[in-house]
Design a protein around this motif. Structure first.
Motif, PDB file in Angstrom:
ATOM      1  N   GLN A 243       0.831  -1.210   0.000  1.00  0.00           N
ATOM      2  CA  GLN A 243       0.000   0.000   0.000  1.00  0.00           C
ATOM      3  C   GLN A 243       0.866   1.261   0.000  1.00  0.00           C
ATOM      4  O   GLN A 243       0.545   2.254  -0.669  1.00  0.00           O
ATOM      5  CB  GLN A 243      -0.937  -0.003   1.211  1.00  0.00           C
ATOM      6  CG  GLN A 243      -2.058  -1.020   1.125  1.00  0.00           C
ATOM      7  CD  GLN A 243      -2.862  -1.109   2.414  1.00  0.00           C
ATOM      8  OE1 GLN A 243      -2.391  -0.711   3.486  1.00  0.00           O
ATOM      9  NE2 GLN A 243      -4.084  -1.636   2.318  1.00  0.00           N
ATOM     10  N   GLU A 244       1.962   1.202   0.751  1.00  0.00           N
ATOM     11  CA  GLU A 244       2.886   2.334   0.766  1.00  0.00           C
ATOM     12  C   GLU A 244       3.555   2.506  -0.596  1.00  0.00           C
ATOM     13  O   GLU A 244       3.743   3.635  -1.082  1.00  0.00           O
ATOM     14  CB  GLU A 244       3.953   2.134   1.844  1.00  0.00           C
ATOM     15  CG  GLU A 244       4.766   3.367   2.182  1.00  0.00           C
ATOM     16  CD  GLU A 244       3.954   4.453   2.881  1.00  0.00           C
ATOM     17  OE1 GLU A 244       4.464   5.587   2.965  1.00  0.00           O
ATOM     18  OE2 GLU A 244       2.830   4.168   3.351  1.00  0.00           O
ATOM     19  N   ALA A 245       3.897   1.380  -1.234  1.00  0.00           N
ATOM     20  CA  ALA A 245       4.480   1.435  -2.580  1.00  0.00           C
ATOM     21  C   ALA A 245       3.497   2.059  -3.557  1.00  0.00           C
ATOM     22  O   ALA A 245       3.874   2.875  -4.413  1.00  0.00           O
ATOM     23  CB  ALA A 245       4.866   0.032  -3.039  1.00  0.00           C
ATOM     24  N   GLU A 246       2.218   1.688  -3.426  1.00  0.00           N
ATOM     25  CA  GLU A 246       1.175   2.223  -4.301  1.00  0.00           C
ATOM     26  C   GLU A 246       1.051   3.739  -4.130  1.00  0.00           C
ATOM     27  O   GLU A 246       0.942   4.485  -5.110  1.00  0.00           O
ATOM     28  CB  GLU A 246      -0.149   1.536  -3.975  1.00  0.00           C
ATOM     29  CG  GLU A 246      -1.278   1.824  -4.941  1.00  0.00           C
ATOM     30  CD  GLU A 246      -2.518   1.012  -4.588  1.00  0.00           C
ATOM     31  OE1 GLU A 246      -3.074   0.364  -5.493  1.00  0.00           O
ATOM     32  OE2 GLU A 246      -2.930   1.023  -3.396  1.00  0.00           O
ATOM     33  N   LYS A 247       1.101   4.188  -2.883  1.00  0.00           N
ATOM     34  CA  LYS A 247       0.990   5.622  -2.603  1.00  0.00           C
ATOM     35  C   LYS A 247       2.190   6.391  -3.168  1.00  0.00           C
ATOM     36  O   LYS A 247       2.036   7.458  -3.783  1.00  0.00           O
ATOM     37  CB  LYS A 247       0.901   5.840  -1.092  1.00  0.00           C
ATOM     38  CG  LYS A 247       0.719   7.294  -0.680  1.00  0.00           C
ATOM     39  CD  LYS A 247       0.555   7.438   0.830  1.00  0.00           C
ATOM     40  CE  LYS A 247       1.869   7.229   1.548  1.00  0.00           C
ATOM     41  NZ  LYS A 247       1.766   7.515   3.008  1.00  0.00           N
ATOM     42  N   LEU A 248       3.381   5.837  -2.975  1.00  0.00           N
ATOM     43  CA  LEU A 248       4.589   6.509  -3.462  1.00  0.00           C
ATOM     44  C   LEU A 248       4.678   6.503  -4.986  1.00  0.00           C
ATOM     45  O   LEU A 248       5.169   7.456  -5.594  1.00  0.00           O
ATOM     46  CB  LEU A 248       5.827   5.847  -2.855  1.00  0.00           C
ATOM     47  CG  LEU A 248       6.066   6.180  -1.377  1.00  0.00           C
ATOM     48  CD1 LEU A 248       7.005   5.177  -0.742  1.00  0.00           C
ATOM     49  CD2 LEU A 248       6.634   7.599  -1.243  1.00  0.00           C
ATOM     50  N   TYR A 249       4.187   5.427  -5.600  1.00  0.00           N
ATOM     51  CA  TYR A 249       4.180   5.379  -7.057  1.00  0.00           C
ATOM     52  C   TYR A 249       3.255   6.465  -7.603  1.00  0.00           C
ATOM     53  O   TYR A 249       3.589   7.142  -8.590  1.00  0.00           O
ATOM     54  CB  TYR A 249       3.742   4.000  -7.549  1.00  0.00           C
ATOM     55  CG  TYR A 249       3.743   3.873  -9.058  1.00  0.00           C
ATOM     56  CD1 TYR A 249       4.934   3.696  -9.757  1.00  0.00           C
ATOM     57  CD2 TYR A 249       2.557   3.949  -9.794  1.00  0.00           C
ATOM     58  CE1 TYR A 249       4.952   3.589 -11.142  1.00  0.00           C
ATOM     59  CE2 TYR A 249       2.562   3.840 -11.171  1.00  0.00           C
ATOM     60  CZ  TYR A 249       3.761   3.657 -11.844  1.00  0.00           C
ATOM     61  OH  TYR A 249       3.764   3.565 -13.220  1.00  0.00           O
ATOM     62  N   ALA A 250       2.093   6.622  -6.995  1.00  0.00           N
ATOM     63  CA  ALA A 250       1.167   7.673  -7.418  1.00  0.00           C
ATOM     64  C   ALA A 250       1.795   9.054  -7.241  1.00  0.00           C
ATOM     65  O   ALA A 250       1.621   9.949  -8.085  1.00  0.00           O
ATOM     66  CB  ALA A 250      -0.139   7.574  -6.626  1.00  0.00           C
ATOM     67  N   LYS A 251       2.548   9.216  -6.145  1.00  0.00           N
ATOM     68  CA  LYS A 251       3.229  10.493  -5.920  1.00  0.00           C
ATOM     69  C   LYS A 251       4.301  10.732  -6.977  1.00  0.00           C
ATOM     70  O   LYS A 251       4.461  11.853  -7.466  1.00  0.00           O
ATOM     71  CB  LYS A 251       3.856  10.498  -4.524  1.00  0.00           C
ATOM     72  CG  LYS A 251       4.461  11.839  -4.134  1.00  0.00           C
ATOM     73  CD  LYS A 251       4.974  11.812  -2.701  1.00  0.00           C
ATOM     74  CE  LYS A 251       5.568  13.162  -2.309  1.00  0.00           C
ATOM     75  NZ  LYS A 251       6.083  13.160  -0.912  1.00  0.00           N
ATOM     76  N   ALA A 252       5.020   9.665  -7.345  1.00  0.00           N
ATOM     77  CA  ALA A 252       6.042   9.791  -8.390  1.00  0.00           C
ATOM     78  C   ALA A 252       5.401  10.171  -9.724  1.00  0.00           C
ATOM     79  O   ALA A 252       5.946  10.985 -10.474  1.00  0.00           O
ATOM     80  CB  ALA A 252       6.826   8.488  -8.525  1.00  0.00           C
ATOM     81  N   GLU A 253       4.237   9.595 -10.027  1.00  0.00           N
ATOM     82  CA  GLU A 253       3.515   9.972 -11.250  1.00  0.00           C
ATOM     83  C   GLU A 253       3.158  11.448 -11.246  1.00  0.00           C
ATOM     84  O   GLU A 253       3.311  12.139 -12.260  1.00  0.00           O
ATOM     85  CB  GLU A 253       2.247   9.128 -11.383  1.00  0.00           C
ATOM     86  CG  GLU A 253       2.466   7.729 -11.917  1.00  0.00           C
ATOM     87  CD  GLU A 253       1.146   7.037 -12.207  1.00  0.00           C
ATOM     88  OE1 GLU A 253       0.990   6.519 -13.342  1.00  0.00           O
ATOM     89  OE2 GLU A 253       0.267   7.020 -11.323  1.00  0.00           O
ATOM     90  N   ALA A 254       2.650  11.928 -10.107  1.00  0.00           N
ATOM     91  CA  ALA A 254       2.292  13.343  -9.998  1.00  0.00           C
ATOM     92  C   ALA A 254       3.519  14.239 -10.151  1.00  0.00           C
ATOM     93  O   ALA A 254       3.463  15.292 -10.801  1.00  0.00           O
ATOM     94  CB  ALA A 254       1.606  13.600  -8.659  1.00  0.00           C
ATOM     95  N   LEU A 255       4.637  13.810  -9.564  1.00  0.00           N
ATOM     96  CA  LEU A 255       5.870  14.594  -9.670  1.00  0.00           C
ATOM     97  C   LEU A 255       6.401  14.613 -11.098  1.00  0.00           C
ATOM     98  O   LEU A 255       7.019  15.597 -11.518  1.00  0.00           O
ATOM     99  CB  LEU A 255       6.923  14.026  -8.718  1.00  0.00           C
ATOM    100  CG  LEU A 255       6.723  14.376  -7.239  1.00  0.00           C
ATOM    101  CD1 LEU A 255       7.638  13.532  -6.362  1.00  0.00           C
ATOM    102  CD2 LEU A 255       6.992  15.857  -6.999  1.00  0.00           C
TER     103      LEU A 255
END
Length: 379
Positions: A243-255
């Motif tokens: 779940q943490e990986a999923e959240k960070l991946y979404a953040k990387a996409e936004a960045l």
């Protein structure tokens, strides 16, 4: 790799003629100057030559710097500087602060080695040559310690990315991949922190790239750490890690989107469109779904509210800069050749000194079109 790694613009340089009228008093000195002029021109041509390979670049650099050594160091191997040390000023553009001058895929293995060599060159300049400048580097300029250190760390981080790609391709243990990804994320975080005190107008784009890479590789670390936890029958913790990986991946996409919209030096790369980036999104999704299924049928474990603390250390695969030294002084430099440069005959109106108002034209970098995206593979 062109559309995966962020690059600041190539540094452009003003022409140098190496014409020292009156100072050059013999044919050996004249030949040194002619060879310097031609070898420097050849080296600069290779910067934008798409057919250039690392061996060609090294040979051209060695040819030029072996001749330039006579202008820098004494010929008797002492610590004294050459009498010609200050005869020539060089003008280079600054990669972050524009074109006002101030007084730097083929195979993944080559990318990996080239980045380690680059890190070694930056490190060598920082430790051995920049401290000797008679005028300290201005804040935010390319030779300032924060920028040089950021280049060293970024080169290490990007070389380590190739190591991770190889570890994934060879199906190494998830624990090793997670540790390498975590160490790489830390490299990017450290590089970003190094630039944090720079003027945002110049550093924002570069820092946005470093931040998105930090999030991306932290997501990788949590993804593979989740696989390790699942293999140890810690399914609840594995789900939280994914779940943490999923959240960070979404953040990387936004960045990635923010990076593309941020103005600043250097061409804009598109990491979110790269296969290596997209693969992680699918891997996180599929691994999380697998963990959730198995927890519902087999484990029935409670999912922690806090993500697991990553305290991962890679046993091997960490990148260190390759030690660098300039080539030996060219054999053309002899005491007689040096004596043929008579500084007492140097014109008073020294045309070799740069004019403050001069600008150096930027390097016209080749427009490298992305090839079919097959990810990163190492044979």
């Amino acid at each position: 790799m062109t559309h995966w790694f962020h690059r600041n613009p190539l540094k452009a340089t003003a022409p140098v003629s190496f014409n020292y009228y009156g100072v050059v008093t013999g044919p050996s000195a004249s030949k040194i100057c002619n060879d310097l002029r031609s070898s420097r021109a050849r080296l600069l041509e290779l910067f934008t030559d798409l057919s250039c390979n690392p061996e060609m670049m090294k040979n051209a650099a060695d040819s030029y710097f072996s001749l330039l050594q006579g202008f820098i160091n004494s010929l008797d191997d002492s610590t004294q500087e050459s009498k010609l040390r200050y005869i020539q000023n060089f003008k280079w553009t600054d990669t972050l602060q524009g074109q006002v001058p101030s007084i730097t895929e083929d195979e993944a293995k080559e990318v990996h080695r080239s980045l380690k060599i680059a890190a070694g060159i930056f490190k060598h300049l920082k430790e051995s040559h920049i401290p000797k400048l008679i005028t300290p580097a201005e804040k935010g300029r390319d030779l300032e310690s924060r920028l040089i250190e950021a280049y060293v760390i970024q080169c290490q981080a990007e070389a380590q990315e190739v190591t991770i790609a190889r570890a994934i391709e060879l199906k190494h243990a998830p624990g090793l991949i997670a540790a390498l990804a975590y160490e790489t994320a830390n490299f990017y975080q450290k590089a970003d922190h190094t630039l944090s005190s720079l003027e945002p107008a110049f550093s924002a784009k570069w820092r946005k790239y470093l931040h998105l890479k930090m999030c991306f590789y932290t997501a990788y670390a949590y993804c593979y750490h989740g696989q390790t936890l699942l293999a140890s029958d810690k399914c609840g913790e594995a789900i939280r890690s994914l779940q943490e990986a999923e959240k960070l991946y979404a953040k990387a996409e936004a960045l990635c989107k923010e990076y593309g919209e941020t103005k600043g030096p250097g061409p804009t790369v598109k990491p979110s469109g790269h296969l290596f980036f997209r693969k992680l999104g699918n891997l996180v999704k599929n691994t999380l779904e697998k963990c959730q299924r198995e927890n519902g049928f087999i484990y029935f474990q409670k999912i922690p509210t806090e993500a697991p603390q990553l305290e991962l250390k890679a046993n091997y695969g960490l990148v260190e800069p390759v030690p660098f030294e300039f080539p030996p002084t060219s054999a053309q430099w002899t005491p007689e050749t040096l004596a043929a440069f008579d500084l007492t005959k140097r014109p008073k109106d020294d045309s070799t000194k740069p004019k403050p108002e001069e600008e150096v034209k930027p390097v016209k970098e080749p427009d490298i079109k992305p090839q079919k995206d097959t990810g990163c593979y190492i044979s």
